[in-house]
Write an enzyme that holds these catalytic residues in place. Sequence first.
Site, mmCIF file in Angstrom:
data_model
loop_
_atom_site.group_PDB
_atom_site.id
_atom_site.type_symbol
_atom_site.label_atom_id
_atom_site.label_comp_id
_atom_site.label_asym_id
_atom_site.label_seq_id
_atom_site.Cartn_x
_atom_site.Cartn_y
_atom_site.Cartn_z
ATOM 1 N N GLU A 318 0.799 -6.430 45.515
ATOM 2 C CA GLU A 318 0.972 -7.592 45.362
ATOM 3 C C GLU A 318 2.416 -8.067 45.631
ATOM 4 O OE1 GLU A 318 -2.020 -9.136 42.037
ATOM 5 O OE2 GLU A 318 -0.611 -8.015 41.395
ATOM 6 N N CYS A 402 -3.546 -15.593 36.281
ATOM 7 C CA CYS A 402 -1.989 -15.885 36.345
ATOM 8 C C CYS A 402 -1.904 -17.275 36.903
ATOM 9 C CB CYS A 402 -1.294 -14.935 36.944
ATOM 10 S SG CYS A 402 -1.942 -14.157 38.196
HETATM 11 O O1 FUB Z 1 1.014 -9.100 36.023
HETATM 12 C C1 FUB Z 1 0.985 -10.358 35.618
HETATM 13 C C2 FUB Z 1 0.535 -11.160 36.610
HETATM 14 O O2 FUB Z 1 -0.936 -10.871 37.279
HETATM 15 C C3 FUB Z 1 1.482 -11.130 38.131
HETATM 16 O O3 FUB Z 1 2.380 -11.901 38.113
HETATM 17 C C4 FUB Z 1 0.443 -11.526 39.173
HETATM 18 O O4 FUB Z 1 0.886 -10.881 40.392
HETATM 19 C C5 FUB Z 1 -0.916 -10.652 38.750
HETATM 20 O O5 FUB Z 1 -0.564 -9.540 39.097
HETATM 21 ZN ZN ZN Z 2 -0.896 -15.353 39.892
#
Ligand code: FUB
Ligand code: ZN
Length: 632
Positions: A318, A402
């Site tokens: 990510e 999120c």
């Molecule tokens: O880990 C918390 C949130 O979930 C992150 O900011 C996003 O990228 C997703 O992985």
């Molecule tokens: Zn997100």
Amino acid sequence: MSQPHRSSLPIPDVVIADEFWSPRRETVRAETLPHQEERLRDGGQFAALRFEWRPDPHDDRERFPIFWESDVAKWIEAAGYALASRPDPGLEAAVDEAIALLAGAQQDDGYLNAYFTAIKPGKRFTDLRDAHELYCAGHLIEAAVAHFQATGKTSLLDVVRRYADLIDREFGPGGSCEGGYCGHQEIELALVKLFRATGERRYLDLSLRLLDNRGKAPFYFDEEARERGDAGYFGGQGSVVRADRRSREYNQSHAPVREQTEAVGHSVRAMYQYAAMADLALELGDQGLREACERLWRDLVGTKLYVTGGIGADPSIEGFGPAFHLPDGDGYAETCAAIGLVFWAHRMMLLTGEATYADVLERALYNGVLSGVSADGTAYFYGNPLASDGTVERSDWFDCACCPPNLARLLTSLEEYVYVADDAGLAVNLYVSGTARFTREGRHASVTQRSAYPWDGAVALTVGGEAPLAFALRLRIPEWTTGEPAIAVNGEPASFAVERGYAVLDRTWAPGDRVDLVLPMAPVLVRADPRVAAAHGKVALQKGPIVHCVEEVDNAAPVPHLVIARDGEPAVEHRDGLDRITVAGAVDAPAAGGLYRTGTTALRPTEVRTVPYFAWANRGKGTMAVWVREAP
Ligand code: FUB
Ligand code: ZN
């Protein structure tokens, strides 16, 4: 070093009455926030705060409750901003209910995390790398500040202050987590907000301590893993467990933050860290943090930024891939990461007074952020790819949710990004119709904007207020401007200097004075640096801040078969609230008789039609691309 004072105007001092943004923000208030509230209730988040939720050992989603306070918090924060600009008793009552649940879940010593209270008691703060406790705490703090500023109520602020005080003790000298920091940055920027809301300097000091602890040897995450004796909450996920540099890069703990030179690792973590660094550089006049931010910015914008303002190309982490690795269909570009870029860019602009940061903010906001939500406000993209094979569509929620409330909180706080007040006057960073009220030398002044932005670059501004008042009005000249901008004051052409990306009009203003700014906004073909493989031989279309894409539904063939003519003159039509660009092109249809062919390709002339990238995937599934082949 003393810093020039620059700040956003408070939300209640900015009224947005804009043809583009007002309906979208009303959709967030009327559709998105209730939809998200429902999902939080159905999803277990509220039940968890009553300690009524238990994991199902056969369900993989057992992993997700560690994020749940952050989901609730971001929703409260979004609701707080919405309440600041418009009273809504139903929404306020729902927020009060959620706050009561949070207050009820708080432990006597101030600790507040349902998972580590009800499901894993005794394990708090033992897995800082993976378990997101301070990340959730940070979101709770941001929510509390927004809620307090919107309603004047301290119900959540009192709760988070007790929690922040506990964290300060635990992470301070002699505390159980001395030297520690969270695997997902967030609390650092939140503590700066808490400092600004309360005036308590220790919150700023804690933020700086958490940042400066990061990446120093001996590595905290290695030490805590040794003490804990297991692989951690996400220990099964290869990329984040090993104690090597690449794994540390994932959460930006590979080097002290002041020594970091390249944007690496998980992109949301990076954005929240860099935003906090910029905040502290501004608050403390800390040159080391500022220089680190400027280095990281150059790396990101020069090598890792999608044309849509998306960032974080590698889905496996990510996060960031190597320089120029910006794949289109296989990319990632998480909505939260583009939102994080808006946060960081905004703070860089406050820190430096340079409009270039607002240019990037605008690119992200109108493209890679806005694409994250459907036109009806109730479906979301997690990743925002620049091409689709026809299978990509938005979802109405995610196990790790999120992005949806992050979108809501950004769109309901848009007021913060439009203007910056400084020692000299007022800077206009975004062209959003409405009124800004501010005070200079004890007198009230206002600036009202009217425009059809982002579709048209003509902006009319009217100065209001009590009496003639001297101040500098600075108007951002966007990087996308396709000709010389022009300005008239009270109907007379005005000469102006452009300083740090702003046209500066420094004079004594009388109530009723009118400024007309014209930013040439022709549609253009954009080509990428040759090191961006996904864009080889391809072009994108852009008009003003809006990056376009080609969707199958508007065209004579699936998007991969389309070719744009090299000398095609893009023409614009505005229909159903959106610009659409048409350019001459051709269809390179699949040939009968085999996979490969020799000789020249027979191209059938056609028109290639676009829509704004943010608006794609609102009319069913189909192929889509931002980068389209260009005729040789
Ligand atoms: O880990 C918390 C949130 O979930 C992150 O900011 C996003 O990228 C997703 O992985
Ligand atoms: Zn997100």
